[in-house]
Enzyme design. Sequence first.
Site, PDB file in Angstrom:
ATOM      1  N   PRO A 153       8.128   1.038   5.669  1.00 49.67           N
ATOM      2  CG  PRO A 153       6.116   0.289   6.592  1.00 49.67           C
ATOM      3  CD  PRO A 153       6.861   1.541   6.234  1.00 49.67           C
ATOM      4  CG  ASP A 154       8.114   2.372   1.092  1.00 47.70           C
ATOM      5  OD1 ASP A 154       8.375   2.619   2.282  1.00 47.70           O
ATOM      6  OD2 ASP A 154       8.111   3.254   0.203  1.00 47.70           O
ATOM      7  NE  ARG A 155      13.632   4.864   1.898  1.00 41.84           N
ATOM      8  CZ  ARG A 155      14.314   5.995   2.094  1.00 41.84           C
ATOM      9  NH1 ARG A 155      13.909   6.832   3.028  1.00 41.84           N
ATOM     10  NH2 ARG A 155      15.364   6.278   1.359  1.00 41.84           N
ATOM     11  CB  CYS A 191      -0.911  -0.013   1.231  1.00 45.01           C
ATOM     12  SG  CYS A 191      -1.965   1.431   1.321  1.00 45.01           S
ATOM     13  CB  THR A 212      -0.288   7.090  -5.721  1.00 46.83           C
ATOM     14  OG1 THR A 212       0.456   8.277  -5.393  1.00 46.83           O
ATOM     15  CG2 THR A 212      -1.184   7.367  -6.911  1.00 46.83           C
ATOM     16  CG  ASN A 213      -1.775   3.463  -7.803  1.00 48.95           C
ATOM     17  OD1 ASN A 213      -2.935   3.846  -7.864  1.00 48.95           O
ATOM     18  ND2 ASN A 213      -0.853   3.832  -8.681  1.00 48.95           N
ATOM     19  CB  VAL A 271       0.431  -3.337  -5.848  1.00 49.89           C
ATOM     20  CG1 VAL A 271       0.639  -4.479  -6.846  1.00 49.89           C
ATOM     21  CG2 VAL A 271       0.639  -1.988  -6.530  1.00 49.89           C
TER      22      VAL A 271
END
Length: 259
Positions: free
Chosen positions: A108-110, A7, A10-11, A13
Amino acid sequence: MLLCIDCGNTNTVFSIWDGERFLCTLRTATEHTRTADQYFVWFSTLLEHHRIEMRITDVIISSSVPRVVFNLRVFADRYFNARPLVVGKPDCLLPHAPRVDQGTNVGPDRLVNAAGAFDRHGGDLIVVDFGTATTFDVVAHDGAYIGGVIAPGVNLSLEALHMAAAALPHVDVTRPQQVIGTNTVACMQSGIFWGYVGLVREICMRIRAEHEAPMRVVGTGGLAPLFAQGDALFDTVEDDLTMHGLTVIHVYNKKNGAE
């Protein structure tokens, strides 16, 4: 069967991993008001379209938007009877702990990108992710995330330019035919495209100088393939890096006894 959810601002997935490959990848706008039931209606409809049997047993979530996590948890629990792993929470183990300033909350994405990149390429990496922000994640020789850089995202910069200067139009991000634009749209496209090529090149050069080691550069995110055309910016471009990182973290937790 594992459902990976990433999450972003913007989007959001959703990808289904069967243990060997991703069966499909679905994308929707990130909205914190979307309920668990709405997620399921959207998700199940698209799975039916792709003729994929819904046999989800595990769920892992990475979210840069904390407000959506609750409904995604309910979605996993209500419809798959699965208690999801949420990257960044204490009960979600990481293959390599980050080495950053005490008290810093790493996105978290990193962390996920670092795990996925290290699994595929080993250490001493720079991961350049073109999202809402353009981020540079530095992965040490042992796989630890050790810091990075955050710059405004490409589309965010274009939107800010349009909002601040009423005479400037919305434009698509594309590689221009030449650097010198002969109309307003071409001038803006050149500034964005070659400006970000320069930004990526310069920041990666300075990271390498500080890190004092040879480093591979991995590009990811929706616009990475476009900017790979600009120059030899990346050693590789991988559009599924974040999802791969989620599978790596899930397997690590399974092997180390996390429920």
